[in-house]
Design a protein around this motif. Structure first.
Motif, PDB file in Angstrom:
ATOM      1  N   ASP A 152       0.813  -1.221   0.000  1.00 39.96           N
ATOM      2  CA  ASP A 152       0.000   0.000   0.000  1.00 39.96           C
ATOM      3  C   ASP A 152       0.839   1.261   0.000  1.00 39.96           C
ATOM      4  OD1 ASP A 152      -2.087  -1.658   0.145  1.00 39.96           O
ATOM      5  OD2 ASP A 152      -2.350  -1.497   2.320  1.00 39.96           O
ATOM      6  N   LYS A 153       1.996   1.175   0.630  1.00 43.06           N
ATOM      7  CA  LYS A 153       2.834   2.376   0.738  1.00 43.06           C
ATOM      8  C   LYS A 153       4.193   2.131   0.108  1.00 43.06           C
ATOM      9  CE  LYS A 153       1.036   4.666   4.814  1.00 43.06           C
ATOM     10  NZ  LYS A 153       1.336   5.095   6.173  1.00 43.06           N
ATOM     11  N   PRO A 154       4.271   2.211  -1.217  1.00 46.08           N
ATOM     12  CA  PRO A 154       5.589   2.012  -1.844  1.00 46.08           C
ATOM     13  C   PRO A 154       6.547   3.128  -1.430  1.00 46.08           C
ATOM     14  CG  PRO A 154       3.918   2.599  -3.492  1.00 46.08           C
ATOM     15  CD  PRO A 154       3.210   2.509  -2.174  1.00 46.08           C
ATOM     16  N   PRO A 155       7.847   2.867  -1.492  1.00 47.45           N
ATOM     17  CA  PRO A 155       8.807   3.932  -1.184  1.00 47.45           C
ATOM     18  C   PRO A 155       8.543   5.138  -2.089  1.00 47.45           C
ATOM     19  CG  PRO A 155       9.930   1.837  -1.541  1.00 47.45           C
ATOM     20  CD  PRO A 155       8.503   1.615  -1.905  1.00 47.45           C
ATOM     21  N   PRO A 156       8.619   6.341  -1.545  1.00 44.19           N
ATOM     22  CA  PRO A 156       8.293   7.513  -2.364  1.00 44.19           C
ATOM     23  C   PRO A 156       9.245   7.719  -3.532  1.00 44.19           C
ATOM     24  CG  PRO A 156       8.987   8.138  -0.132  1.00 44.19           C
ATOM     25  CD  PRO A 156       8.936   6.652  -0.164  1.00 44.19           C
ATOM     26  N   VAL A 157       8.685   8.238  -4.618  1.00 43.90           N
ATOM     27  CA  VAL A 157       9.493   8.583  -5.793  1.00 43.90           C
ATOM     28  C   VAL A 157      10.368   9.781  -5.434  1.00 43.90           C
ATOM     29  CG1 VAL A 157       9.343   9.434  -8.168  1.00 43.90           C
ATOM     30  CG2 VAL A 157       7.744   7.690  -7.357  1.00 43.90           C
TER      31      VAL A 157
END
Ligand code: BGC
Length: 332
Positions: A229-234
């Motif tokens: 749900d919370k991929p590492p931020p771009v």
């Protein structure tokens, strides 16, 4: 490589078994034909059908090996003998033969057998049943050109407590028709580099270890929706002092494994999602290649043309800088 890469893995120091083993596989520069034969429909995840020209182009670029990920498990029956859809078997055969005809070496695997990661021992029989068919199908292909990888990235419940027991029937199934062909297997926790510290494999002189390298995960998987749900931020950039120290420490983990076991693993996947800018992906591959190359490991980029691409299908050209970052000539 997915979520579990976040997990801090304490590498317990265990003594590896004294395996009889052969020389390292001559993998060289290698690229994954990722996201092609895993979907239900080839190309279904935004990719394109593989054609022989892909392999000719890959060979011409200087790659020696292709890794061909195949999801067999949802194209085969759920009951013994787990018959693989003959049309799918024929298509995989066509693809493998096209790679061999282009004078590439091939790592052919089982990928995304989701059920086995949930219930390893409960699915060991199906894994063996599928490998009985795959191994028989390719038994007459040259041993120095085609290698089998039993299952991609054990994770979830597929771990050290059951890994050898789960893959042993599949290895026996392969050995019935391919007594000496190279067979590859990676360790628990998505076969990350830390898995090497505790990797135990069946005692077979032609089995080879593999690991995958996507560290630091918050760089390589920035924006990757499939990791949760919370991929590492771009926007995470590569190349900090901490990144350099991490890389050095990871190479030391590989060297420790090689010293202890005498085996040279394959880096079966490495790369960065294309949410990171191209020059950042180039910087990452350059650093990883330079750091790991002296150890002699073969490295397989993830992937040829989709999500972590090297080849730009829409433009019909190699993405600039990536081949050089992988130690290959950049000219066309
Ligand atoms: C998976 C891909 C994924 C890649 C990077 C591979 O093992 O099969 O779906 O894109 O790892 O996470």
């Amino acid at each position: 490589m997915k979520k579990a890469a976040f997990a801090a893995i304490l590498a317990l120091s265990v003594s590896a078994p004294a395996l009889a083993h052969s020389d390292p596989l001559p993998v060289g520069a290698c690229i994954n034909m990722g996201n092609s034969l895993e979907p239900m429909q080839e190309g279904g995840w935004g990719g394109q059908d593989i054609v022989p020209a892909d392999f000719q182009r890959i060979k011409a670029a200087g790659f020696e090996t292709v890794r061909i990920p195949v999801r067999w498990s949802n194209k085969s029956a759920d009951e013994a003998p787990y018959t693989i859809d003959p049309k799918f078997m024929a298509r995989v055969t066509e693809v493998v033969d096209a790679a061999l005809a282009a004078d590439l070496k091939v790592m052919l695997n089982s990928h995304h057998f989701d059920e086995i990661h949930k219930d390893p021992l409960g699915n060991a029989d199906k894994l063996a049943g599928m490998w009985t068919q795959i191994a028989a199908q390719f038994a007459d292909r040259p041993e120095d050109q085609l290698w089998f990888e039993i299952e991609n990235e054990p994770h979830e419940n597929f771990n050290n407590s059951n890994l050898v027991a789960t893959i042993t029937p599949a290895l026996a199934a392969i050995r019935a028709s391919n007594p000496t062909r190279a067979v590859i297997m990676g360790g628990e926790f998505w076969s990350g580099i830390d898995s090497l510290a505790t990797l135990d494999l069946p005692d077979d002189p032609n089995i080879h270890p593999t690991f995958h390298y996507y560290e630091p995960f918050d760089f390589t998987h920035q924006g990757a929706s499939w990791v949760g749900d919370k991929p590492p931020p771009v926007g995470r950039l590569y190349g900090t002092q901490a990144d350099a120290e991490r890389l050095e420490a990871d190479v030391a983990k590989l060297q420790a494994y090689m010293t202890r076991t005498g085996m040279t693993p394959i880096m079966g996947e490495t790369g960065a999602y294309d949410k990171a800018p191209l020059e950042q992906r180039v910087a990452y591959h350059t650093a990883v290649t330079e750091a790991f190359a002296p150890s002699g490991v073969g490295m397989c980029a993830w992937a040829y043309a989709n999500t972590f691409p090297f080849w730009d299908h829409s433009k019909g050209e190699w993405l600039p800088g990536l081949r050089a970052a992988f130690g290959l000539p950049e000219d066309d």
